[in-house]
Enzyme design. Structure first.
Site, mmCIF file in Angstrom:
data_model
loop_
_atom_site.group_PDB
_atom_site.id
_atom_site.type_symbol
_atom_site.label_atom_id
_atom_site.label_comp_id
_atom_site.label_asym_id
_atom_site.label_seq_id
_atom_site.Cartn_x
_atom_site.Cartn_y
_atom_site.Cartn_z
ATOM 1 N N GLU A 1 -38.417 -22.542 5.025
ATOM 2 C CA GLU A 1 -37.558 -23.230 4.071
ATOM 3 C C GLU A 1 -36.778 -24.298 4.823
ATOM 4 O O GLU A 1 -35.764 -24.022 5.451
ATOM 5 C CB GLU A 1 -36.593 -22.246 3.403
ATOM 6 N N ASP B 1 -36.056 -18.413 6.635
ATOM 7 C CA ASP B 1 -34.883 -18.920 5.929
ATOM 8 C C ASP B 1 -34.145 -19.953 6.769
ATOM 9 O O ASP B 1 -34.074 -19.854 7.999
ATOM 10 C CB ASP B 1 -33.944 -17.742 5.623
#
Length: 495
Positions: free
Chosen positions: A265, A235
Site C-alpha cells: 500500500e 501497510d
C-alpha cells in the site's frame, strides 16, 4: 502469472465480537466456487485497543489472539484457534491466504523510559530544532502478557525514530528521537510529502537498528510456520524505507517460498511516484493502483461529463500492468475514513467490470461491495453519520464472468467519450466476452469478431438487456449498454 482475483475480506467497521475468522471459514467454499483465488485477511496481531482494534494500531506482532493483553485474549476478529481454522479452510478449497503486515509503527507501550528528542516541524519534518529535550516517552514494549513466548525481544527507544508525545515535560508534536542511527535524520527512500514522510504515528520503527531488522525478518518466517501463508499486503509503505521492504520481501521468498504474492500500500495517486517506488524495491512486489481508484471516484461524480476514453490515463495498470493491483475501494477510502474517496453506487458495476474483464492487473474486491455494510461513526464535520453500503448486485456474476469468459487476447474499443467496450477474444478452451458500458445514454457499439462467429447469437450475461443479438456473415455484432450501466455479451451457446 495465472489469473487471480483478490478479495479483501474485511472493512474498517467490520462488527466486533470475534466473528470474522469464523465467517472466513464458513465462506471459503462459496468464494472458491465464485472465482476468488486469494483472500486478504485483516491484521491478525494484537493491537493497542485489544478486542476493538482494527489491527493497524500494532502492539504485539507475536500475539495472534492467544494472550491476555490490552484487555482481551482474542483480537477483534477472533482467537488464534479460529484464525488457524480460517486459514486452513481457505487452503483446503484451493484459496491463497494473504496476511496484512503492519511494521511502520507500534502503539500501546508497556512502560515509559528516558529519551532525548528534537522537535520536528510537523509541516516540514526535515526541519529539526537544534535544542535537545530530555523527557520520558512510551517507548518500551516488553509484552508481559506473553512472557517471552515465541520471542524475547524487548523494544525500547533505540528501536524507534520518532514519537508524537513526551512527558516530563508533557508535549504533543512530532519528535525525532536522538540515537545512534541515521545521524539524527529520518529514514531515506520514503515519500517526500511533508518534507520527509517517515513519521506517521505512534512510536515510529527504526529499521536501521540491525536488531529490529532481524526481528522483523524472524517474525515473517515465524508467521508462515504458524498459519497458512501465501503472501503479504504491506501497510503504509510510503512511510517505510524502500530498501527495507526490498530486502525483507527477498528474504521471505528465499525462506518461505519463491512465489509469494506481495502487494504494498503506497497510497499516492501520482503514477510516477508509484513507478519510482517499484524501481526502488527492484520490482519485487505489486502496488495498489491508487491512480485508477481516484479516476473511478472522479468518473462516478462527473457522470456523463467524464470522458471514458481517458479513464486509464496516467494509471499504474496502463504503464506497469504486471505490477498493478486494481481496486474500486478499500477500508481507507470507504465513507468516514481518512482517505475517503468512495465510488458512487451507479458506477461501481462499471468499474468492477473493467478491472475483472480486462487482462491487465490483478483485481481486488472490497468486502462491502460483495456483502454490504452498515455502520455509524462521526464524520469530519463532527456529526454522527449512519452509513449503508449496498452490495453491488451484479458483482457475483462479474466475478463468475472473469473465471469463465475473461480469456484470450484483448481489444479495447475506447472510441467514444460516453461508451467504451472491451473484447476478450477467448481461446480454444475458453469462450470470450464483450464488455460494453455507458455513462450517458443507452448506446450501441459495433464489434468485429471475425467470420468464425458469423451468425452466432449473443446474450447479456448480466441480464441487464433481454433477448439475443446476432452476428452478421462477417462476424460483426451490434451490442448495447443501457444508460449508466454495463453489459457482458457472451455467445448463447456458451451459457
Amino acid at each position: 502469472m495465472a489469473q487471480r482475483t483478490l478479495l479483501q475480506f474485511f472493512h474498517w467497521y467490520y462488527p466486533t465480537g470475534g466473528g470474522l475468522w469464523n465467517d472466513v471459514a464458513q465462506e471459503a467454499q462459496r468464494l472458491a466456487d465464485l472465482g476468488i483465488s486469494d483472500v486478504w485477511l485483516p491484521p491478525a496481531c494484537k493491537g493497542a485497543s485489544g478486542g476493538l482494534s482494527v489491527g493497524y494500531d500494532s502492539y504485539d506482532l507475536f500475539d495472534l489472539g492467544e494472550f491476555d493483553q490490552k484487555g482481551s485474549i482474542a483480537t477483534k476478529y477472533g482467537d488464534r484457534a479460529a484464525l488457524e481454522r480460517a486459514t486452513t479452510a481457505l487452503r483446503d478449497v484451493g484459496l491463497r491466504v494473504i496476511h496484512d503486515v503492519v511494521f511502520n509503527h507500534k502503539i500501546g507501550a508497556d512502560e515509559t523510559e528516558p529519551v532525548s528528542v528534537r522537535r520536528a516541524n510537523p509541516d516540514d519534518r526535515t526541519q529539526l530544532d537544534d535544542q535537545i529535550i530530555n523527557a520520558k516517552a512510551w517507548t518500551r514494549f516488553s509484552f508481559p502478557g506473553r512472557g517471552g513466548q515465541y520471542s524475547r525481544f524487548v523494544w525500547d527507544a533505540r528501536c524507534f525514530t520518532g514519537i508524537d508525545h513526551i512527558e516530563e515535560p508533557e508535549e504533543d508534536g512530532v519528535f525525532r528521537i536522538v540515537n545512534e542511527y541515521g545521524e539524527g535524520e529520518w529514514h531515506d527512500e520514503v515519500d517526500d510529502e511533508l518534507g520527509n514522510y517517515d513519521y506517521l504515528m505512534g512510536a515510529d520503527v527504526e529499521f536501521r537498528n540491525h536488531a529490529v531488522y532481524e526481528e522483523l525478518k524472524f517474525w515473517g518466517r515465524w508467521l508462515a510456520d504458524q498459519v497458512a501463508c501465501d503472501g503479504f499486503r504491506l501497510d503504509a509503505a510510503k512511510h517505510i524505507p524502500a530498501w527495507f521492504f526490498r530486502d525483507w520481501v527477498g528474504h521471505m521468498r528465499e525462506t518461505i517460498k519463491q512465489d509469494l504474492f506481495v502487494v504494498a500500500e503506497y497510497w499516492h495517486p501520482d503514477k510516477a511516484s508509484l513507478q519510482r517506488y517499484l524501481d526502488q524495491v527492484d520490482k519485487q512486489l505489486m502496488l495498489f493502483d491508487v491512480a485508477l481508484c481516484h479516476r473511478f471516484h472522479d468518473a462516478s461524480l462527473a457522470g456523463d461529463g467524464f470522458d471514458l476514453r481517458t479513464l486509464f490515463d496516467e494509471t499504474l495498470v496502463a504503464h506497469s500492468p504486471g505490477h498493478a493491483v486494481t481496486l474500486v475501494g478499500n477500508h481507507d477510502t470507504q465513507p468516514l475514513q481518512a482517505l475517503e474517496a468512495p465510488v458512487a453506487d451507479w458506477f461501481k458495476p462499471l468499474a468492477y467490470a473493467l478491472i475483472l474483464i480486462r487482462e491487465q492487473g490483478i483485481p481486488c474486491i472490497f468486502h462491502p461491495d460483495l456483502y454490504g455494510a452498515s455502520y455509524v461513526d462521526n464524520g469530519g464535520d463532527g456529526n454522527e453519520h449512519h452509513i449503508e453500503i449496498a452490495p453491488v448486485a451484479c458483482l457475483p456474476r462479474l466475478i463468475e464472468a472473469r473465471r469463465r469468459f475473461a480469456h484470450g487476447s484483448q481489444t479495447d474499443l475506447f472510441d467514444d467519450p460516453h461508451c467504451i467496450a472491451v473484447v476478450r477474444h477467448g481461446t480454444n478452451d475458453h469462450p470470450g466476452v464483450i464488455l460494453v458500458l455507458s455513462n450517458g445514454i443507452t448506446f450501441e457499439k459495433r464489434v468485429s469478431l471475425g467470420r468464425e462467429h458469423a451468425g452466432a447469437a449473443f446474450r447479456d450475461f448480466l441480464g441487464h438487456i433481454e433477448g439475443e443479438v446476432f452476428a452478421d456473415e462477417e462476424g460483426n455484432v451490434e451490442v448495447a449498454s443501457h444508460a449508466g450501466s454495463v453489459s457482458l455479451w457472451v455467445r448463447s451457446d456458451c451459457l
